[in-house]
Design a protein around this motif. Structure first.
Motif, PDB file in Angstrom:
ATOM      1  N   VAL A   7       0.865  -1.183   0.000  1.00  0.00           N
ATOM      2  CA  VAL A   7       0.000   0.000   0.000  1.00  0.00           C
ATOM      3  C   VAL A   7       0.902   1.235   0.000  1.00  0.00           C
ATOM      4  N   SER A   8       0.622   2.196  -0.868  1.00  0.00           N
ATOM      5  CA  SER A   8       1.521   3.342  -1.065  1.00  0.00           C
ATOM      6  C   SER A   8       1.285   4.479  -0.081  1.00  0.00           C
ATOM      7  N   ALA A   9       1.126   4.146   1.181  1.00  0.00           N
ATOM      8  CA  ALA A   9       0.987   5.173   2.232  1.00  0.00           C
ATOM      9  C   ALA A   9       1.408   4.559   3.551  1.00  0.00           C
ATOM     10  N   GLY A  10       1.939   5.403   4.438  1.00  0.00           N
ATOM     11  CA  GLY A  10       2.424   4.904   5.726  1.00  0.00           C
ATOM     12  C   GLY A  10       2.326   5.956   6.813  1.00  0.00           C
ATOM     13  N   LYS A  11       3.268   5.884   7.751  1.00  0.00           N
ATOM     14  CA  LYS A  11       3.213   6.739   8.938  1.00  0.00           C
ATOM     15  C   LYS A  11       3.249   8.217   8.591  1.00  0.00           C
ATOM     16  N   ASP A  43       7.372   4.189   6.876  1.00  0.00           N
ATOM     17  CA  ASP A  43       7.219   5.630   6.741  1.00  0.00           C
ATOM     18  C   ASP A  43       6.292   6.020   5.592  1.00  0.00           C
ATOM     19  N   HIS A  44       6.559   5.486   4.402  1.00  0.00           N
ATOM     20  CA  HIS A  44       5.772   5.910   3.238  1.00  0.00           C
ATOM     21  C   HIS A  44       5.091   4.743   2.528  1.00  0.00           C
ATOM     22  N   TYR A  45       5.054   3.593   3.115  1.00  0.00           N
ATOM     23  CA  TYR A  45       4.357   2.456   2.532  1.00  0.00           C
ATOM     24  C   TYR A  45       3.983   1.480   3.638  1.00  0.00           C
ATOM     25  N   SER A  46       3.082   0.567   3.305  1.00  0.00           N
ATOM     26  CA  SER A  46       2.618  -0.424   4.278  1.00  0.00           C
ATOM     27  C   SER A  46       2.433  -1.757   3.569  1.00  0.00           C
ATOM     28  N   VAL A  66      -9.437  -8.260  -3.801  1.00  0.00           N
ATOM     29  CA  VAL A  66      -9.179  -7.213  -2.801  1.00  0.00           C
ATOM     30  C   VAL A  66      -8.228  -6.165  -3.363  1.00  0.00           C
ATOM     31  N   GLN A  67      -7.193  -6.608  -4.083  1.00  0.00           N
ATOM     32  CA  GLN A  67      -6.235  -5.660  -4.666  1.00  0.00           C
ATOM     33  C   GLN A  67      -6.938  -4.740  -5.659  1.00  0.00           C
ATOM     34  N   ALA A  68      -7.825  -5.290  -6.470  1.00  0.00           N
ATOM     35  CA  ALA A  68      -8.533  -4.473  -7.455  1.00  0.00           C
ATOM     36  C   ALA A  68      -9.441  -3.453  -6.777  1.00  0.00           C
ATOM     37  N   ARG A  69     -10.087  -3.845  -5.685  1.00  0.00           N
ATOM     38  CA  ARG A  69     -10.971  -2.921  -4.982  1.00  0.00           C
ATOM     39  C   ARG A  69     -10.206  -1.806  -4.276  1.00  0.00           C
ATOM     40  N   MET A  70      -9.045  -2.168  -3.729  1.00  0.00           N
ATOM     41  CA  MET A  70      -8.306  -1.197  -2.929  1.00  0.00           C
ATOM     42  C   MET A  70      -7.427  -0.278  -3.774  1.00  0.00           C
ATOM     43  N   ASP A  71      -7.019  -0.701  -4.953  1.00  0.00           N
ATOM     44  CA  ASP A  71      -6.138   0.125  -5.779  1.00  0.00           C
ATOM     45  C   ASP A  71      -6.896   1.366  -6.243  1.00  0.00           C
ATOM     46  N   GLY A  81      -8.720   9.592   3.617  1.00  0.00           N
ATOM     47  CA  GLY A  81      -8.722  10.731   2.719  1.00  0.00           C
ATOM     48  C   GLY A  81      -7.617  10.745   1.695  1.00  0.00           C
ATOM     49  N   LYS A  82      -6.699   9.777   1.731  1.00  0.00           N
ATOM     50  CA  LYS A  82      -5.579   9.752   0.783  1.00  0.00           C
ATOM     51  C   LYS A  82      -5.764   8.600  -0.208  1.00  0.00           C
ATOM     52  N   LYS A  83      -5.685   8.916  -1.507  1.00  0.00           N
ATOM     53  CA  LYS A  83      -5.777   7.897  -2.538  1.00  0.00           C
ATOM     54  C   LYS A  83      -4.511   7.047  -2.548  1.00  0.00           C
ATOM     55  N   VAL A  84      -4.665   5.741  -2.540  1.00  0.00           N
ATOM     56  CA  VAL A  84      -3.509   4.856  -2.449  1.00  0.00           C
ATOM     57  C   VAL A  84      -3.440   3.919  -3.656  1.00  0.00           C
ATOM     58  N   LYS A  85      -2.224   3.513  -3.962  1.00  0.00           N
ATOM     59  CA  LYS A  85      -1.992   2.446  -4.932  1.00  0.00           C
ATOM     60  C   LYS A  85      -1.729   1.157  -4.170  1.00  0.00           C
ATOM     61  N   VAL A  86      -2.309   0.073  -4.637  1.00  0.00           N
ATOM     62  CA  VAL A  86      -2.166  -1.225  -3.974  1.00  0.00           C
ATOM     63  C   VAL A  86      -1.730  -2.257  -5.011  1.00  0.00           C
ATOM     64  N   ALA A  87      -0.641  -2.964  -4.690  1.00  0.00           N
ATOM     65  CA  ALA A  87      -0.098  -3.959  -5.616  1.00  0.00           C
ATOM     66  C   ALA A  87       0.332  -5.192  -4.849  1.00  0.00           C
ATOM     67  N   VAL A  88       0.380  -6.329  -5.545  1.00  0.00           N
ATOM     68  CA  VAL A  88       0.829  -7.575  -4.942  1.00  0.00           C
ATOM     69  C   VAL A  88       2.351  -7.558  -4.811  1.00  0.00           C
TER      70      VAL A  88
END
Length: 473
Positions: free
Chosen positions: A403-407, A438-441, A453-458, A464-471
Motif C-alpha cells: 500500500v503506497s501510504a504509511g506513517k 514511513d511511506h508504505y505499508s 481485494v487488490q482491485a478494490r483497494m487500488d 482521505g488519501k488515494k492509495v496504490k495497492v499492488a501484490v
C-alpha cells in the motif's frame, strides 16, 4: 475486585510498574516474567546501572523496555531515552517491541533510525512538535543526527547498549564513545551482551557507574542457547548430499516457518531458487538487497506468504520471528558465536524449536570441540531422493499487498484494517498481519481473494488519501 487475569493481578505488578505498562503486558499475553526480567528489573527500576549477560530470546528487550518506559514523561516533548543496537533489523524489532509495551501510554513516540533509510525522512519527523520520546538506532546514524543537531540530548535519562559484543565486533566503539560523551552525565546506562569478553568489560568500566553485573545466561557456562531448543547434527557422506538433506528437513509438516543460513549471497539465492523449484515457498535475504526488499522478505515470512527464508548471517542479525519453528545451518558456522547466533533464532521466549546442522565429517571435527555445541545430537543422515523440479512455483495461502501510504501520511494499522474491511470486502478476521513503514505499508490477505481485494483497494482512499495497492512479488 481484581480478577485473576486483570493487569493489577499480574506477577509484573510486583515490580511497581505503571498501570499502563501492565495493560500493555496483558495485551501481549506476558503472564510471567522471564528469568532475565526477574533478575534485571528490580535493579533497573531502582535507578542502578546494569551490565547484563543474557542470551537471545531471553526477554531482555522487555526488561530494559519496561524500565525506560517507566521513566518517560510523555508530556515532555524531548528525547529521553536512547537504545543503540548493531543492525537495522534489530532497530525495527526493538522499536516495535517498545511501542507494543507502551501502547497505553498516551502520545508515546518511539522512533527507529538506521543507515540505508532516507535521512531527510528522519529529520522531517524530528521537528519540534514531533520529537520522539525514545530513539532506537544504529550508532552511526544516531551520531549523524547529533552532528546535525536535529535533536539536543540534554533530557536523556537512559542509554541502552544492546548486543554490546556485536556493537564492538562491527567496529562501533569510536561512534559509541563519541555519542556517550555528548549525553548528560547524570543518566542511567544499561548494557546487555550475549558474551562478556574483555572488550565488553572494558566498555562497562568506562561508561557505567557502579554497575550491577548480572548473568542471566543459563545454567551451563559456555552454552547460552535456549533451554527449549533441540539441536540435531546431521552427518552426510558428501557435500553434494546437502541440498537433498535440506529439502527433506524443511518439507516436513512439523518444520513450520524455517530460517536457513548460508555463508554467501550467491549460495542464499541458489538455495532459495532450488527450494522454490521443488514446491516450497521460499525467499532470500542478504546484505546486497535494498532495505525495502529486505523488509518485504521478512514480512512475507511473518505473515505466511512464504514459509522459508534463506539468509546470510549479516542480514539475519537481530531477526526476531516469534513462531519460527526450525533453523538449518546449511553451511558450517565460522565460529562458536555464529553457531549460537544462528541456533538461537528459534525457541525464543520460552517457545520450543529445532535447529539442524548439515555437516560432513571434517566439518563436524571443526565445530565439535566448541563448548556451545555440547548439546548437539549427532547422527548419520542419508537423505531420500529429491523430487523433480516443478514447472510452476507453488501458490501461497497468504498474499502480501503493498500500500503506497504509511506513517508520514498519518496512516495506522487500524486505518488499514478498517479500509480493507469496508472497501476491500474482507471479513475483519481475514485481514492478516499489517506492518506500517514511513511511506508504505504491507497487508496480508487470503490468497483466494487477493486479486479481488487488490482491485478494490487500488485507487481507493484511506483516511482521505488515494492509495496504490499492488501484490508483493
Amino acid at each position: 475486585m481484581q480478577t485473576p487475569d486483570s493487569p493489577a493481578a499480574s506477577p509484573f505488578a510486583a515490580f511497581g510498574l505503571a498501570p499502563a505498562l501492565l495493560a500493555g503486558l496483558a495485551d501481549l499475553s506476558f503472564t510471567e516474567p522471564t528469568p532475565v526480567q526477574t533478575l534485571v528489573l528490580p535493579a533497573v527500576l531502582d535507578g542502578q546501572d546494569v551490565a547484563g549477560q543474557a542470551p537471545t530470546g531471553s526477554g531482555k528487550t522487555a526488561a530494559y523496555g519496561l524500565a525506560i518506559l517507566q521513566q518517560v514523561d510523555v508530556a515532555l516533548p524531548q528525547v529521553q531515552a536512547i537504545v543503540l543496537v548493531p543492525a537495522r533489523e534489530l532497530v525495527l524489532q526493538v522499536r516495535d517491541a517498545i511501542k507494543s509495551l507502551g501502547k497505553h501510554l498516551p502520545n508515546l513516540r518511539v522512533a527507529g533510525y538506521y543507515g540505508g533509510h532516507a535521512m531527510r525522512d528522519e529529520v522531517k519527523g524530528m521537528q519540534e512538535h514531533q520529537l520522539p520520546h525514545i530513539i532506537v538506532a544504529t550508532p552511526g546514524r544516531l551520531l549523524d543526527h547529533l552532528e546535525r543537531r536535529t535533536f539536543i540530548p540534554n533530557q536523556i535519562k537512559s542509554l541502552v547498549l544492546d548486543e554490546a559484543d556485536k556493537l564492538l565486533d562491527l567496529g562501533f566503539q569510536e561512534e559509541m564513545a563519541t555519542i556517550i560523551s555528548r549525553l548528560p552525565r547524570r543518566r542511567q546506562t544499561l548494557l546487555f551482551s550475549a558474551t562478556m569478553p574483555d572488550k565488553v568489560l572494558n566498555l562497562v568500566r568506562e561508561h557505567l557507574t557502579k554497575p550491577r553485573v548480572m548473568n542471566a545466561g543459563g545454567e551451563q557456562e559456555g552454552s547460552r542457547l535456549p533451554e527449549n531448543l533441540t539441536i540435531h547434527g546431521h552427518l552426510l557422506a558428501a557435500e553434494n548430499q546437502k541440498p537433498a538433506a535440506l529439502y527433506h528437513l524443511v518439507s516436513q509438516p512439523e518444520a513450520g516457518k524455517s530460517l536457513i543460513f548460508a555463508n554467501t549471497r550467491d549460495r542464499v539465492e541458489e538455495l532459495a531458487r532450488f527450494l522454490r523449484g521443488r514446491g516450497l515457498l521460499a525467499d532470500a535475504l542478504h546484505g546486497k538487497m535494498l532495505q525495502p526488499e529486505r523488509d518485504k522478505a521478512m514480512l512475507k515470512l511473518r505473515n505466511g506468504s512464504i514459509h522459508i527464508l534463506v539468509a546470510t548471517d549479516v542480514a539475519a542479525r537481530g531477526l526476531d520471528i516469534n513462531d519460527l519453528g526450525t533453523v538449518v545451518q546449511f553451511d558450517p558456522p565460522h565460529d562458536a558465536d555464529t553457531f549460537q547466533h544462528r541456533a538461537g533464532r528459534t525457541a525464543r521466549a520460552g517457545a520450543t524449536g529445532t535447529a539442524h546442522l548439515l555437516l560432513t565429517t571434517p566439518e563436524q571435527h571443526k565445530i565439535q570441540p566448541w563448548p556451545v555445541t555440547s548439546s548437539v545430537q549427532w547422527a548419520r543422515l542419508t537423505p531420500p531422493p529429491l523430487p523433480a523440479a516443478l514447472p510452476k512455483p507453488p501458490r501461497p495461502s497468504t498474499v502480501t499487498l503493498h500500500v503506497s501510504a504509511g506513517k508520514r501520511e498519518k496512516i495506522s494499522r487500524g486505518d488499514l484494517a478498517g479500509a480493507f474491511v469496508s472497501l476491500g470486502g474482507l471479513e475483519r478476521e481475514a485481514v492478516g498481519r499489517i506492518e506500517v513503514f514511513d511511506h508504505y505499508s504491507f497487508v496480508a490477505v487470503p490468497e483466494e481473494v487477493a486479486a479481488e481485494v487488490q482491485a478494490r483497494m487500488d485507487g481507493a482512499k484511506v483516511k482521505g488519501k488515494k492509495v496504490k495497492v499492488a501484490v508483493v512479488r
